[in-house]
Design a protein around this motif. Structure first.
Motif, PDB file in Angstrom:
ATOM      1  N   GLY A   1       0.798  -1.216   0.000  1.00  0.00           N
ATOM      2  CA  GLY A   1       0.000   0.000   0.000  1.00  0.00           C
ATOM      3  C   GLY A   1       0.825   1.258   0.000  1.00  0.00           C
ATOM      4  N   PHE A   2       1.468   1.588  -1.112  1.00  0.00           N
ATOM      5  CA  PHE A   2       2.381   2.722  -1.199  1.00  0.00           C
ATOM      6  C   PHE A   2       2.163   3.419  -2.539  1.00  0.00           C
ATOM      7  CE2 PHE A   2       4.146  -1.276  -2.524  1.00  0.00           C
ATOM      8  CZ  PHE A   2       4.484  -1.019  -3.856  1.00  0.00           C
ATOM      9  N   ASP A   3       2.735   4.583  -2.675  1.00  0.00           N
ATOM     10  CA  ASP A   3       2.724   5.287  -3.958  1.00  0.00           C
ATOM     11  C   ASP A   3       3.917   4.804  -4.771  1.00  0.00           C
ATOM     12  OD1 ASP A   3       3.861   7.727  -5.644  1.00  0.00           O
ATOM     13  OD2 ASP A   3       1.694   7.994  -5.471  1.00  0.00           O
ATOM     14  N   ALA A   4       3.655   4.200  -5.927  1.00  0.00           N
ATOM     15  CA  ALA A   4       4.713   3.568  -6.716  1.00  0.00           C
ATOM     16  C   ALA A   4       5.771   4.575  -7.160  1.00  0.00           C
ATOM     17  CB  ALA A   4       4.119   2.865  -7.928  1.00  0.00           C
ATOM     18  N   ASP A   5       5.349   5.762  -7.560  1.00  0.00           N
ATOM     19  CA  ASP A   5       6.303   6.777  -8.010  1.00  0.00           C
ATOM     20  C   ASP A   5       7.203   7.236  -6.861  1.00  0.00           C
ATOM     21  OD1 ASP A   5       5.329   6.677 -10.579  1.00  0.00           O
ATOM     22  OD2 ASP A   5       3.909   8.329 -10.281  1.00  0.00           O
ATOM     23  N   ASP A   6       6.586   7.387  -5.674  1.00  0.00           N
ATOM     24  CA  ASP A   6       7.348   7.790  -4.492  1.00  0.00           C
ATOM     25  C   ASP A   6       8.395   6.735  -4.151  1.00  0.00           C
ATOM     26  OD1 ASP A   6       8.115   9.209  -2.191  1.00  0.00           O
ATOM     27  OD2 ASP A   6       6.665   8.133  -0.951  1.00  0.00           O
ATOM     28  N   LEU A   7       7.985   5.461  -4.178  1.00  0.00           N
ATOM     29  CA  LEU A   7       8.920   4.381  -3.870  1.00  0.00           C
ATOM     30  C   LEU A   7      10.047   4.340  -4.896  1.00  0.00           C
ATOM     31  CD1 LEU A   7       9.805   1.883  -2.272  1.00  0.00           C
ATOM     32  CD2 LEU A   7       8.270   0.519  -3.709  1.00  0.00           C
ATOM     33  N   ALA A   8       9.706   4.449  -6.178  1.00  0.00           N
ATOM     34  CA  ALA A   8      10.725   4.409  -7.225  1.00  0.00           C
ATOM     35  C   ALA A   8      11.741   5.541  -7.049  1.00  0.00           C
ATOM     36  CB  ALA A   8      10.072   4.489  -8.601  1.00  0.00           C
ATOM     37  N   ALA A   9      11.250   6.714  -6.702  1.00  0.00           N
ATOM     38  CA  ALA A   9      12.141   7.866  -6.503  1.00  0.00           C
ATOM     39  C   ALA A   9      13.073   7.642  -5.318  1.00  0.00           C
ATOM     40  CB  ALA A   9      11.314   9.132  -6.303  1.00  0.00           C
ATOM     41  N   LYS A  10      12.525   7.099  -4.228  1.00  0.00           N
ATOM     42  CA  LYS A  10      13.345   6.860  -3.035  1.00  0.00           C
ATOM     43  C   LYS A  10      14.396   5.775  -3.297  1.00  0.00           C
ATOM     44  CE  LYS A  10      11.407   9.706   0.019  1.00  0.00           C
ATOM     45  NZ  LYS A  10      10.153  10.108  -0.591  1.00  0.00           N
ATOM     46  N   LEU A  11      14.012   4.739  -4.024  1.00  0.00           N
ATOM     47  CA  LEU A  11      14.976   3.690  -4.361  1.00  0.00           C
ATOM     48  C   LEU A  11      16.095   4.256  -5.234  1.00  0.00           C
ATOM     49  CD1 LEU A  11      12.600   0.667  -5.124  1.00  0.00           C
ATOM     50  CD2 LEU A  11      14.171   0.861  -3.192  1.00  0.00           C
ATOM     51  N   GLU A  12      15.724   5.100  -6.181  1.00  0.00           N
ATOM     52  CA  GLU A  12      16.708   5.718  -7.080  1.00  0.00           C
ATOM     53  C   GLU A  12      17.685   6.605  -6.308  1.00  0.00           C
ATOM     54  OE1 GLU A  12      18.599   6.530 -10.660  1.00  0.00           O
ATOM     55  OE2 GLU A  12      16.932   5.122 -10.352  1.00  0.00           O
ATOM     56  N   ALA A  13      17.169   7.247  -5.273  1.00  0.00           N
ATOM     57  CA  ALA A  13      17.982   8.211  -4.519  1.00  0.00           C
ATOM     58  C   ALA A  13      18.764   7.576  -3.370  1.00  0.00           C
ATOM     59  CB  ALA A  13      17.076   9.312  -3.968  1.00  0.00           C
ATOM     60  N   THR A  14      18.544   6.287  -3.120  1.00  0.00           N
ATOM     61  CA  THR A  14      19.171   5.634  -1.970  1.00  0.00           C
ATOM     62  C   THR A  14      20.118   4.536  -2.436  1.00  0.00           C
ATOM     63  OG1 THR A  14      17.101   6.002  -0.749  1.00  0.00           O
ATOM     64  CG2 THR A  14      18.735   4.554   0.280  1.00  0.00           C
ATOM     65  N   PRO A  15      21.413   4.759  -2.399  1.00  0.00           N
ATOM     66  CA  PRO A  15      22.367   3.712  -2.789  1.00  0.00           C
ATOM     67  C   PRO A  15      22.269   2.517  -1.847  1.00  0.00           C
ATOM     68  CG  PRO A  15      23.443   5.867  -2.626  1.00  0.00           C
ATOM     69  CD  PRO A  15      22.083   6.008  -2.000  1.00  0.00           C
ATOM     70  N   GLY A  16      22.449   1.323  -2.418  1.00  0.00           N
ATOM     71  CA  GLY A  16      22.507   0.126  -1.577  1.00  0.00           C
ATOM     72  C   GLY A  16      21.196  -0.579  -1.376  1.00  0.00           C
ATOM     73  N   VAL A  17      20.129  -0.168  -2.087  1.00  0.00           N
ATOM     74  CA  VAL A  17      18.842  -0.852  -1.971  1.00  0.00           C
ATOM     75  C   VAL A  17      18.200  -0.919  -3.350  1.00  0.00           C
ATOM     76  CG1 VAL A  17      17.631   1.294  -1.347  1.00  0.00           C
ATOM     77  CG2 VAL A  17      16.602  -0.921  -0.779  1.00  0.00           C
ATOM     78  N   LEU A  22      14.717  -2.834  -5.797  1.00  0.00           N
ATOM     79  CA  LEU A  22      13.439  -3.537  -5.829  1.00  0.00           C
ATOM     80  C   LEU A  22      13.740  -5.007  -6.103  1.00  0.00           C
ATOM     81  CD1 LEU A  22      10.301  -3.204  -5.815  1.00  0.00           C
ATOM     82  CD2 LEU A  22      10.458  -2.994  -8.303  1.00  0.00           C
ATOM     83  N   ALA A  23      13.497  -5.875  -5.141  1.00  0.00           N
ATOM     84  CA  ALA A  23      13.841  -7.290  -5.274  1.00  0.00           C
ATOM     85  C   ALA A  23      12.696  -8.109  -5.863  1.00  0.00           C
ATOM     86  CB  ALA A  23      14.220  -7.867  -3.912  1.00  0.00           C
ATOM     87  N   ASN A  24      11.479  -7.890  -5.373  1.00  0.00           N
ATOM     88  CA  ASN A  24      10.294  -8.601  -5.862  1.00  0.00           C
ATOM     89  C   ASN A  24       9.220  -7.587  -6.219  1.00  0.00           C
ATOM     90  OD1 ASN A  24      11.699 -10.830  -4.950  1.00  0.00           O
ATOM     91  ND2 ASN A  24      10.254 -11.389  -3.353  1.00  0.00           N
ATOM     92  N   ASP A  25       8.903  -7.480  -7.498  1.00  0.00           N
ATOM     93  CA  ASP A  25       7.788  -6.646  -7.943  1.00  0.00           C
ATOM     94  C   ASP A  25       6.595  -7.588  -8.082  1.00  0.00           C
ATOM     95  OD1 ASP A  25       6.071  -4.826  -9.040  1.00  0.00           O
ATOM     96  OD2 ASP A  25       7.123  -4.645 -10.955  1.00  0.00           O
ATOM     97  N   ASN A  26       5.884  -7.805  -6.970  1.00  0.00           N
ATOM     98  CA  ASN A  26       4.873  -8.857  -6.916  1.00  0.00           C
ATOM     99  C   ASN A  26       3.544  -8.471  -7.558  1.00  0.00           C
ATOM    100  OD1 ASN A  26       6.453 -10.836  -5.684  1.00  0.00           O
ATOM    101  ND2 ASN A  26       6.090  -9.977  -3.655  1.00  0.00           N
ATOM    102  N   ASN A  27       3.034  -7.313  -7.192  1.00  0.00           N
ATOM    103  CA  ASN A  27       1.833  -6.772  -7.831  1.00  0.00           C
ATOM    104  C   ASN A  27       1.812  -5.268  -7.562  1.00  0.00           C
ATOM    105  OD1 ASN A  27       0.527  -6.204  -5.369  1.00  0.00           O
ATOM    106  ND2 ASN A  27      -0.685  -8.070  -5.397  1.00  0.00           N
ATOM    107  N   PRO A  28       0.837  -4.523  -8.120  1.00  0.00           N
ATOM    108  CA  PRO A  28       0.901  -3.066  -7.986  1.00  0.00           C
ATOM    109  C   PRO A  28       0.943  -2.548  -6.549  1.00  0.00           C
ATOM    110  CG  PRO A  28      -0.650  -3.675  -9.704  1.00  0.00           C
ATOM    111  CD  PRO A  28      -0.252  -4.951  -9.026  1.00  0.00           C
TER     112      PRO A  28
END
Length: 296
Positions: free
Chosen positions: A131-147, A149-155
């Motif tokens: 239950g998250f905002d996909a764009d927000d998560l993608a941006a945070k992952l992009e901005a955080t070295p060392g992490v 997306l391991a399993n993109d299970n469903n939206p």
């Protein structure tokens, strides 16, 4: 007649007692005995141990492979065949077995070594986010070295993986309904598994991969493939690459699939499918009774 995809769950779907009911069937008895000769220990003893030994990565992966493969054997022995196959993480090995890319013992040899290497991977952390905002998560992952997306299970459900500091930082900075640290030994499906992947590759290279009898949708590439060399290369990438399960699910209707059969314990994959492609019929085959009642 339904056009079915058979899908195979991975680590996390194990349960104490799973597969024990299969031990009454001669075909399954032969497989359990063959597995013991490869592994040096009894799958049936491990799955029935009261201390949840089956949830130790070292044992979880071989036990799931053996039990899911036996379910495949029983279904195919009754004349059932999938149109396509896919497996989630460890489940991809069962998918390849179901597609006759390698035999039971060869697949189990791979899975046992994979489990040993992953059980030793003590660096890193994984967390499930719902239950998250996909764009927000993608941006945070992009901005955080060392992490990553391991399993993109469903939206609405993913797993992130990486260093404990980086995973924690993303968990704390992304607004989600739930963010839960997973009880695993390392940062699976991330670059932190590179050393384990390198150690695994010689074992993988030693196993011959045949042309698949039915198309396989791989974790790192959901485009259907049957070429053994392609399927092996995708498996090389799997330990450090993301599980693209949402894309696999979305590809099924485009392939004319109308039914998803989850072959293995639990209902994780049918649950994910239900939230991604609502029009697909869902069937679970996780025990002897469900094998005998299967009609697709």
């Amino acid at each position: 007649m339904a056009k079915a995809a058979w899908v195979f769950p991975g680590q996390g779907s194990q349960a104490i007692g799973m597969g024990a009911d299969l031990a009454t069937v001669p075909l399954a008895q032969e497989r359990f005995a063959e597995a013991e000769s490869v592994l040096g220990w009894s799958v049936l003893e491990v799955v029935q141990a009261d201390d949840d030994k089956v949830s130790n990565t070292l044992y979880t992966q071989p036990c799931l492979y053996v039990i899911e493969s036996i379910l495949v054997d029983l279904l195919q022995d009754r004349g059932h065949q999938p149109a396509v196959v896919a497996g989630h993480s460890l489940g991809e090995y069962v998918a390849l077995y179901a597609a006759q890319v390698f035999d039971f013992a060869a697949g189990l040899t791979l899975v046992q070594r994979r489990a040993e290497l992953m059980a030793q991977a003590s660096d890193g952390m994984m967390a499930a986010m719902l239950g998250f905002d996909a764009d927000d998560l993608a941006a945070k992952l992009e901005a955080t070295p060392g992490v990553v997306l391991a399993n993109d299970n469903n939206p609405g459900q993913v797993v992130i993986s990486g260093t404990p500091e980086a995973v924690t930082a993303v968990m704390e900075s992304v607004k989600a309904k739930r963010a839960v640290k997973l009880n695993v030994s390392g940062a699976f499906h991330s670059p932190l598994m590179a050393e384990a992947a390198a150690l695994f590759q010689p074992v993988l290279e030693s196993i011959a991969f045949a042309t698949a009898r039915v198309p396989v949708l791989s974790n790192v590439d959901p485009i259907p493939a049957t070429d053994g060399a392609v399927l092996k290369q995708r498996l090389v990438q799997q330990m450090t690459g993301s599980v693209r399960w949402r894309e696999i699910t979305l590809a099924l209707p485009e392939l004319g699939i109308d039914t998803v059969v989850e072959v293995g314990p639990g209902n994780v994959l049918t649950g994910l499918t239900k939230r991604t492609c609502k029009d697909l019929a869902l069937v679970n085959v996780g025990n002897l009774e469900q094998v005998e009642g299967f009609t697709n």
